[in-house]
Design a protein around this motif. Sequence first.
Motif, PDB file in Angstrom:
ATOM      1  N   LEU A 260      38.602  13.432   6.721  1.00  0.00           N
ATOM      2  CA  LEU A 260      38.727  12.978   5.428  1.00  0.00           C
ATOM      3  C   LEU A 260      38.499  14.284   4.405  1.00  0.00           C
ATOM      4  CD1 LEU A 260      36.979   9.426   4.688  1.00  0.00           C
ATOM      5  CD2 LEU A 260      39.396  10.230   4.435  1.00  0.00           C
ATOM      6  N   ASP A 261      36.991  14.773   5.218  1.00  0.00           N
ATOM      7  CA  ASP A 261      37.070  16.491   4.350  1.00  0.00           C
ATOM      8  C   ASP A 261      37.597  17.139   4.887  1.00  0.00           C
ATOM      9  OD1 ASP A 261      34.081  15.283   4.198  1.00  0.00           O
ATOM     10  OD2 ASP A 261      33.406  16.311   6.452  1.00  0.00           O
ATOM     11  N   GLU A 262      38.885  17.469   5.546  1.00  0.00           N
ATOM     12  CA  GLU A 262      39.747  18.241   5.671  1.00  0.00           C
ATOM     13  C   GLU A 262      40.571  17.877   4.410  1.00  0.00           C
ATOM     14  OE1 GLU A 262      42.140  19.295   9.641  1.00  0.00           O
ATOM     15  OE2 GLU A 262      40.284  18.953  10.506  1.00  0.00           O
ATOM     16  N   LEU A 263      41.128  17.140   4.290  1.00  0.00           N
ATOM     17  CA  LEU A 263      41.718  15.992   3.500  1.00  0.00           C
ATOM     18  C   LEU A 263      41.550  16.989   1.823  1.00  0.00           C
ATOM     19  CD1 LEU A 263      42.920  12.672   4.389  1.00  0.00           C
ATOM     20  CD2 LEU A 263      44.634  14.621   4.526  1.00  0.00           C
ATOM     21  N   ALA A 264      39.971  16.928   2.485  1.00  0.00           N
ATOM     22  CA  ALA A 264      39.711  16.946   0.722  1.00  0.00           C
ATOM     23  C   ALA A 264      39.614  18.165   0.485  1.00  0.00           C
ATOM     24  CB  ALA A 264      37.941  16.973   0.727  1.00  0.00           C
ATOM     25  N   GLU A 265      39.299  19.548   1.425  1.00  0.00           N
ATOM     26  CA  GLU A 265      39.731  20.641   1.280  1.00  0.00           C
ATOM     27  C   GLU A 265      41.383  21.631   1.318  1.00  0.00           C
ATOM     28  OE1 GLU A 265      38.503  22.329   5.022  1.00  0.00           O
ATOM     29  OE2 GLU A 265      36.321  21.819   4.399  1.00  0.00           O
ATOM     30  N   LEU A 266      41.865  20.653   1.401  1.00  0.00           N
ATOM     31  CA  LEU A 266      43.649  21.193   1.659  1.00  0.00           C
ATOM     32  C   LEU A 266      43.595  21.457  -0.153  1.00  0.00           C
ATOM     33  CD1 LEU A 266      45.448  18.564   3.277  1.00  0.00           C
ATOM     34  CD2 LEU A 266      45.333  20.249   4.076  1.00  0.00           C
ATOM     35  N   ASP A 267      44.535  22.600  -0.490  1.00  0.00           N
ATOM     36  CA  ASP A 267      44.942  22.686  -1.548  1.00  0.00           C
ATOM     37  C   ASP A 267      45.954  21.702  -2.582  1.00  0.00           C
ATOM     38  OD1 ASP A 267      45.896  23.897  -3.772  1.00  0.00           O
ATOM     39  OD2 ASP A 267      45.988  26.058  -3.384  1.00  0.00           O
ATOM     40  N   PRO A 268      45.355  20.742  -3.398  1.00  0.00           N
ATOM     41  CA  PRO A 268      46.707  20.205  -3.815  1.00  0.00           C
ATOM     42  C   PRO A 268      47.722  21.050  -4.286  1.00  0.00           C
ATOM     43  CG  PRO A 268      44.620  20.253  -5.800  1.00  0.00           C
ATOM     44  CD  PRO A 268      44.719  21.018  -3.831  1.00  0.00           C
ATOM     45  N   SER A 269      47.787  21.762  -4.927  1.00  0.00           N
ATOM     46  CA  SER A 269      49.088  22.624  -5.103  1.00  0.00           C
ATOM     47  C   SER A 269      50.347  23.303  -4.243  1.00  0.00           C
ATOM     48  CB  SER A 269      48.574  24.021  -6.655  1.00  0.00           C
ATOM     49  OG  SER A 269      47.664  24.994  -5.550  1.00  0.00           O
ATOM     50  N   VAL A 270      49.691  23.031  -3.088  1.00  0.00           N
ATOM     51  CA  VAL A 270      50.431  23.273  -1.943  1.00  0.00           C
ATOM     52  C   VAL A 270      50.902  22.250  -1.173  1.00  0.00           C
ATOM     53  CG1 VAL A 270      50.321  24.984   0.179  1.00  0.00           C
ATOM     54  CG2 VAL A 270      49.183  25.813  -2.010  1.00  0.00           C
TER      55      VAL A 270
END
Lengths: 272, 231
Positions: B131-141
């Motif tokens: 969940l932490d890694e998903l939250a850190e993903l850039d939503p625009s990429v």
Amino acid sequence: MMLSADAALHATACLLGVSLVLQSLELLSIRRELRDDGVFAWPVLRDDYARAPAVVRVLFDASLAYRPFVGLLLLQTVVATALPWCPGPWPVLALLLTALLVCVRFRGTYNGGSDAMTIVVLLGLLIARSGEDGTRATGSTAARVGLGYITAQLVLSYVVAGLAKLREPAWRRGHALPRLLSAHQYEAPPGLRAMARRPALGLLASWAVITFECAFPSALFHGPRICLVWLTLGLTFHALNALTLGLNRFLWAWLAAYPALLFWSERLAGPT
Amino acid sequence: MLRVLLPSWRFFDDSAGSPRLLLRTAAFDADFGPWRALAFAPRSAQGSSSGPDTSPGSPSARPVDSRFARTSEGALSRLARAPEGALSRFARAPEGALARFTRAPQGALRLLFHPLSGLRLAHYSLVEHLLDELAELDPSVAADVTALVSYRLVLRLVERELASADERELASSVAIERRLRFQFKVTLFDESADVAAGLRGSLARHDASFDGGEDLLVSSIHLSPTARFPP
């Protein structure tokens, strides 16, 4: 009778040794999880370091792949067993290295705060023993600084945890503790879960935890007798956590920090 | 590593609900069954001798990156390839005396030695890391979530659960062909409302419906590592 720095450091080394031996044996007993076909497979985990310098990747492969890692845990068991009787900083440095590598293997920590407190006590002991001149560290500045570092982190661990809970409405209203006991990742006995769900008991237990943690600095400034009362409360607190939530690693990690607190409580107490 | 060297000392202060890992399975050409909770208690660590299939082609048997394999040649690499001898025999050996202790200890022994409890928390941390890694993903990429290390580790956890479930069903003579495909999801349940209302806690949900939670991640459909195709 005052607890000498030498005695405090020896007690710390004994308790830390027990803690690390237990940690190593626990990991060795579930080592199939660490194999290449287990959940914590190194061939997957190593991709975390895909962009690290080649030398780091080679070093990690050499120490964190399944078989070398089992060897590392065996080494940690042996060195931790010998820690109380092996003076000097080198055994502590070796254990600090193995403890950090275990943390790397589990992408930060294996069991959160217990790993952090283990590292804190190792660092404090390393500072204390770095002042040794081949004999003992009694009364040396390094010994006091090392024990002081452990004490400061120990007190912080309770106060920060207490204040963080105090900020949370769920803790203040007594809802958080019953929910914690019901959380699926822990194994609280059903009777205890049912008991904590009684609003009055949940509220009382929540405030007991918050008060204990926030007031813990009292252990440091009111002399060794009061300190021993707080340490007994702390021991009970961690033992209950171990029995109800399965947090046995926390019990031993925090216990290893207690001699340092007792040492400084004798020196920081005001005139009686 | 910073978390270890500079600990935050904040324990159990999160008032949000706790994420749960749910799993559903389906036969080759059938609809998926209901979601069920994946228990973090690791059955396979309790002396079971078999694990996930590691045959070529299995999702678990991912080949080692050849670029790594090239760079790791040398003295240290030879060390990593495991020395033959007492240590190697120990590492290869099936769990013996120590494994007996991995069964949940009772009473005061739990204060001393309780490896399954630590392992359960480590498994739970895998979901939190995901969940932490998903939250850190850039939503625009656009990102391939399945390539994340934490996703692959959670996938392994699910595969291990499936493998041990297959063992149980084989023992009870139930056909295992039912589970050719599987999917997992991470769902956040806000148990505080339940507790405040005096309702059942999350553990009681285990056998109940898992409707109502907030889905944080729904995986793609995977093929079971122990799948048996119909003849």
